[in-house]
Design a protein around this motif. Structure first.
Motif, mmCIF file in Angstrom:
data_model
loop_
_atom_site.group_PDB
_atom_site.id
_atom_site.type_symbol
_atom_site.label_atom_id
_atom_site.label_comp_id
_atom_site.label_asym_id
_atom_site.label_seq_id
_atom_site.Cartn_x
_atom_site.Cartn_y
_atom_site.Cartn_z
ATOM 1 N N ASN A 1 29.101 49.483 -34.069
ATOM 2 C CA ASN A 1 29.712 50.197 -35.198
ATOM 3 C C ASN A 1 30.799 51.152 -34.713
ATOM 4 N N GLN A 2 30.597 51.775 -33.561
ATOM 5 C CA GLN A 2 31.631 52.640 -33.010
ATOM 6 C C GLN A 2 32.887 51.833 -32.699
ATOM 7 N N GLN A 3 32.726 50.666 -32.078
ATOM 8 C CA GLN A 3 33.873 49.814 -31.769
ATOM 9 C C GLN A 3 34.553 49.330 -33.048
ATOM 10 N N SER A 4 33.754 49.045 -34.062
ATOM 11 C CA SER A 4 34.301 48.627 -35.350
ATOM 12 C C SER A 4 35.125 49.754 -35.974
ATOM 13 N N SER A 5 34.641 50.988 -35.848
ATOM 14 C CA SER A 5 35.379 52.141 -36.376
ATOM 15 C C SER A 5 36.700 52.321 -35.642
ATOM 16 N N VAL A 6 36.692 52.109 -34.342
ATOM 17 C CA VAL A 6 37.932 52.188 -33.560
ATOM 18 C C VAL A 6 38.914 51.119 -34.055
ATOM 19 N N GLY A 7 38.410 49.893 -34.253
ATOM 20 C CA GLY A 7 39.265 48.815 -34.746
ATOM 21 C C GLY A 7 39.832 49.121 -36.119
ATOM 22 N N LEU A 8 38.999 49.673 -36.993
ATOM 23 C CA LEU A 8 39.448 50.041 -38.334
ATOM 24 C C LEU A 8 40.533 51.119 -38.273
ATOM 25 N N GLN A 9 40.335 52.112 -37.416
ATOM 26 C CA GLN A 9 41.335 53.176 -37.265
ATOM 27 C C GLN A 9 42.661 52.589 -36.779
ATOM 28 N N ARG A 10 42.596 51.714 -35.801
ATOM 29 C CA ARG A 10 43.822 51.077 -35.291
ATOM 30 C C ARG A 10 44.515 50.270 -36.384
ATOM 31 N N ARG A 11 43.712 49.574 -37.181
ATOM 32 C CA ARG A 11 44.277 48.747 -38.267
ATOM 33 C C ARG A 11 44.995 49.632 -39.290
ATOM 34 N N ILE A 12 44.382 50.752 -39.664
ATOM 35 C CA ILE A 12 44.999 51.677 -40.623
ATOM 36 C C ILE A 12 46.286 52.255 -40.055
#
Length: 193
Positions: free
Chosen positions: A129-140
């Motif tokens: 979930n932490q890695q997913s949050s990082v990916g989401l932040q990068r996407r935004i």
């Protein structure tokens, strides 16, 4: 099939063969045909899925009825509507198989049981979930701060070879642009500008 799941989780935790067998046992193997819906907007999401083969698209329809792709889930990626799964609310997302796909699926109930019986599984999903949050932040940040040209180049790096499997419309939906504008970007890049 389970080898790929083992490789994926081994990036985060170490499990013995017996522990991995216990971890993998509640996953249900499912095959989805090309264009088959795995989750539809308005349904309740009750699973997390691990893509063993194929490609899935996670998207929603915006207020104008246009498709906005959040991400493509290729081999080794996870799919779900986390808001619907956790909060037990109707999904706003759609998940569609873009080609024949094999997915290992685990229910929320089974995942919770793993948390209780295998403490390292809770660590696994926390780290994921932490890695997913990082990916989401990068996407935004990419969507709000980069040009479409740069987003397209990022797409090519993030999903090598996927461009040949997708339509121009699907790629444009991911980039947040029209397919006509994507054609201009491709032409500009091919000319080396």
């Amino acid at each position: 099939m389970l080898d790929l799941l083992y490789q994926n989780i081994s990036r985060y935790i170490d499990l013995s063969e017996e522990e991995f067998s216990r971890f993998a046992s509640p996953f249900e193997y499912k095959v989805f045909k090309k264009k088959e819906m795995i989750l539809k907007e308005g349904d309740y999401c009750s699973f997390e899925g691990f893509v063993v083969s194929g490609c899935c698209k996670v998207y929603y329809l915006n207020e104008n009825g246009f498709e906005q792709t959040l991400y493509f889930a290729i081999e080794g990626w996870w799919i779900t509507d986390i808001n619907s799964l956790i909060n037990h609310v109707p999904s706003i997302l759609n998940i569609e198989a873009l080609e024949d796909s094999e997915v290992l699926m685990i229910s929320k109930k089974e995942k919770e049981h793993l948390y209780e019986t295998m403490p390292q599984v809770e660590k696994l999903f926390r780290m994921m979930n932490q890695q997913s949050s990082v990916g989401l932040q990068r996407r935004i940040l990419s969507l709000t701060g980069k040009t479409a040209d740069k987003r397209y180049v990022e797409f090519l790096k993030k999903y090598p070879g996927l461009e040949q499997k997708l339509t121009q419309q699907q790629i444009a939906s991911y980039l947040g642009i029209t397919h006509e504008f994507l054609s201009k970007i491709r032409k500009k890049i091919s000319l080396g500008k």
